[in-house]
Write an enzyme that holds these catalytic residues in place. Structure first.
Site, PDB file in Angstrom:
ATOM      1  N   ASP A 171      -4.628  -9.954   9.546  1.00  0.00           N
ATOM      2  CA  ASP A 171      -3.197  -9.678   9.400  1.00  0.00           C
ATOM      3  C   ASP A 171      -2.328 -10.359  10.466  1.00  0.00           C
ATOM      4  OD1 ASP A 171      -4.093  -8.087   7.397  1.00  0.00           O
ATOM      5  OD2 ASP A 171      -3.119  -6.252   8.105  1.00  0.00           O
ATOM      6  N   LYS A 221      -1.381  -7.937  -5.555  1.00  0.00           N
ATOM      7  CA  LYS A 221      -2.063  -8.259  -4.285  1.00  0.00           C
ATOM      8  C   LYS A 221      -3.295  -7.372  -4.229  1.00  0.00           C
ATOM      9  CE  LYS A 221      -1.491  -7.683   0.713  1.00  0.00           C
ATOM     10  NZ  LYS A 221      -0.512  -7.454   1.797  1.00  0.00           N
ATOM     11  N   GLU A 277     -14.808 -14.559   3.776  1.00  0.00           N
ATOM     12  CA  GLU A 277     -15.924 -15.279   3.147  1.00  0.00           C
ATOM     13  C   GLU A 277     -15.472 -16.668   2.704  1.00  0.00           C
ATOM     14  OE1 GLU A 277     -19.142 -13.659   1.296  1.00  0.00           O
ATOM     15  OE2 GLU A 277     -19.175 -12.599   3.202  1.00  0.00           O
ATOM     16  N   ASP A 310       0.823  -1.211   0.000  1.00  0.00           N
ATOM     17  CA  ASP A 310       0.000   0.000   0.000  1.00  0.00           C
ATOM     18  C   ASP A 310       0.865   1.273   0.000  1.00  0.00           C
ATOM     19  OD1 ASP A 310      -2.309   1.491   0.083  1.00  0.00           O
ATOM     20  OD2 ASP A 310      -3.077   0.578   1.912  1.00  0.00           O
ATOM     21  N   GLU A 363      -8.645 -11.103   1.056  1.00  0.00           N
ATOM     22  CA  GLU A 363      -9.918 -10.721   1.717  1.00  0.00           C
ATOM     23  C   GLU A 363      -9.965 -11.271   3.142  1.00  0.00           C
ATOM     24  OE1 GLU A 363     -11.256 -13.683   2.532  1.00  0.00           O
ATOM     25  OE2 GLU A 363     -13.106 -13.819   1.334  1.00  0.00           O
ATOM     26  N   ARG A 411      -5.606 -15.010   0.974  1.00  0.00           N
ATOM     27  CA  ARG A 411      -5.345 -14.916   2.414  1.00  0.00           C
ATOM     28  C   ARG A 411      -6.417 -15.697   3.163  1.00  0.00           C
ATOM     29  NH1 ARG A 411      -2.937 -10.111   4.315  1.00  0.00           N
ATOM     30  NH2 ARG A 411      -4.183 -10.366   6.187  1.00  0.00           N
ATOM     31  N   ASP A 471      -6.500  -6.196  -2.206  1.00  0.00           N
ATOM     32  CA  ASP A 471      -6.967  -6.115  -0.815  1.00  0.00           C
ATOM     33  C   ASP A 471      -8.479  -5.900  -0.747  1.00  0.00           C
ATOM     34  OD1 ASP A 471      -6.682  -6.066   1.946  1.00  0.00           O
ATOM     35  OD2 ASP A 471      -5.040  -4.628   1.948  1.00  0.00           O
TER      36      ASP A 471
HETATM   37  C1  GLA Z   1      -4.416  -4.837   4.870  1.00  0.00           C
HETATM   38  C2  GLA Z   1      -3.664  -6.090   4.398  1.00  0.00           C
HETATM   39  C3  GLA Z   1      -2.197  -5.947   4.762  1.00  0.00           C
HETATM   40  C4  GLA Z   1      -1.623  -4.704   4.100  1.00  0.00           C
HETATM   41  C5  GLA Z   1      -2.426  -3.485   4.507  1.00  0.00           C
HETATM   42  C6  GLA Z   1      -2.026  -2.247   3.710  1.00  0.00           C
HETATM   43  O1  GLA Z   1      -4.413  -4.743   6.259  1.00  0.00           O
HETATM   44  O2  GLA Z   1      -4.222  -7.235   4.963  1.00  0.00           O
HETATM   45  O3  GLA Z   1      -1.485  -7.101   4.367  1.00  0.00           O
HETATM   46  O4  GLA Z   1      -1.649  -4.877   2.698  1.00  0.00           O
HETATM   47  O5  GLA Z   1      -3.815  -3.671   4.311  1.00  0.00           O
HETATM   48  O6  GLA Z   1      -2.756  -1.119   4.066  1.00  0.00           O
END
Ligand code: GLA
Length: 407
Positions: free
Chosen positions: A210, A152, A192, A77, A188, A206, A154
């Site tokens: 996190d 990736k 789900e 990000d 995600e 995922r 998100d």
């Molecule tokens: C989410 C994702 C993380 C990362 C952050 C970035 O929390 O799960 O792995 O990419 O966003 O803002």
């Protein structure tokens, strides 16, 4: 048969074959083994730049990571400006990426590595930059023009009334239409049950919220983010859902981050390998210790992760503080982890039969951290320190391959 009968037969056969068609698995030719690489988020959060990505690519070559199989250098990000440009396009932040993303992709490609980028299937990313919902085709085409090899994707922002599969499928189709081979990483957070629908949509998904560089989740922090053991517990039931091209992703590695001990780092890396997880390093590889580098480049353990059989390992025994996990390998050997989650060293044992190795008079047992081979009649055992694993690969009979080779 009259023409009318022929018509009926053809129509019936066609409708039966539609009914019988299995759910289409994504077949974009990517990630036939779990992707390996690096991502900026775990160590750097929003502090990304061309300089960081290029120095990381250099370090991946110099440290031996590239030689060990790490390929993708992934920007997470915060790489972009808060507003799209006049034509609706995403604009890389010129303070962080002065020459844009294509120049970084060219640099990374010259090193023999590949470049990844990040976006979100909603109106904004998790750090509040413009998201890709409604702009999938334009954004995917832009990534392709820049030479991006991995996305990736998100789950932040507003979903504009769309379901999870709709949002993630829109980007799958946009990536396919871009004409470039791009690994598609769905993020995600396991919300789900993606293991049910994502194999037809992305190359990896995922499975949890996190990760954080802690052995256990900090209960005082309201169970979020999650410690390594908590994430491991959530993988036990998922072993049957991954296959080549479609992988469960228990999140990026924390090896070398926070205050994880060397034993904890080894345990984390071993378990991710046994789970056929993507091995995406999340540390500062420009300045890692020798111990951390040795862990990340352990080719005996990496060979377990990358085994072409693509059969994710699973938990065979749970005795509370100790667990036994195993993964069948495509050459008839079995990889096994003896895990000590508790405090204080403990003896853990299992046997070749219990982990599913074909019966033989004797077995070759390779210690994947000590890189030494031993012969055993049946038992597999070790004294395992606090928060640590012993990891072995067991062959029936004699096995001649040299330790360190991915046989
Ligand atoms: C989410 C994702 C993380 C990362 C952050 C970035 O929390 O799960 O792995 O990419 O966003 O803002």
């Amino acid at each position: 048969m009259t023409p009318w009968h022929k018509f009926l037969v053809v129509a019936l056969t066609a409708s039966l074959s539609i009914l019988a068609a299995p759910v289409r698995a994504l077949d974009n030719g990517q990630a036939r083994t779990p992707p390996m690489g690096w991502n900026s988020w775990n160590a750097f959060h929003c502090d990304v730049s061309a300089a960081l990505v290029e120095a990381t690519a250099d370090a991946m070559v110099d440290s031996g990571m590239k030689a060990a199989g790490y390929t993708y250098v992934n920007i997470d990000d915060c790489w972009l400006l808060k507003q799209r440009g006049a034509k609706g396009e995403l604009v890389p932040d010129p303070a962080k990426f002065p020459q844009g993303i294509k120049a970084v992709a060219d640099y990374v490609h010259r090193k023999g590595l590949k470049l990844g980028i990040y976006e979100s299937a909603g109106t904004v990313t998790c750090a509040d930059y413009p998201g890709s919902i409604g702009h999938e085709t334009q954004d995917a085409a832009q990534f392709a023009r820049w030479g991006v090899d991995y996305l990736k994707y998100d789950n932040c922002g507003d979903y504009q009334g769309q379901t999870y599969p709709q949002r993630y499928t829109a980007m799958r189709d946009a990536l396919a239409a871009s004409g470039r081979a791009i690994v598609y990483s769905i993020c995600e957070w396991g919300n789900e049950s993606p293991w049910h629908w994502a194999p037809a949509v992305g190359n990896l998904w995922r499975t949890t919220q996190d990760i954080t560089p802690r052995w256990e989740t900090d209960q005082a922090a309201n169970h979020y983010p999650q410690g390594i053991m908590d994430i491991v517990d959530q993988q036990a039931a998922l072993a049957g859902t991954s296959h080549p091209g479609a992988w469960n992703d228990p999140d990026m590695l924390e090896v070398g981050n926070g205050y994880l001990t060397d034993d904890e780092n080894r345990a984390h890396f071993s378990l991710w390998a046994l789970l056929n997880a993507p091995l995406i390093a999340g540390n500062d590889v420009r300045h890692m210790s020798k111990d951390v580098r040795t862990i990340l480049t352990n080719t005996d353990v990496i060979a377990v992760d990358q085994d072409w059989g693509g059969r994710q390992g699973s938990k065979l025994r749970d005795d509370g503080d100790t667990e036994v996990w195993a993964k069948p390998m495509s050459d008839g050997s079995v990889a096994v982890i003896l895990l000590n989650r508790g405090r204080g060293p403990v003896d853990i044992s299992t046997s070749a039969g219990a982990i599913g190795v074909k019966a033989a008079d004797s077995y070759t047992v390779r210690d994947l951290w000590k890189h030494s081979d031993a012969t055993s009649d049946e038992s597999i055992k070790a004294s395992v320190p606090t928060h640590a694993v012993a990891m072995f690969r067991v062959w029936p009979g004699a096995h001649a391959a040299k330790p360190g080779t991915a046989s």
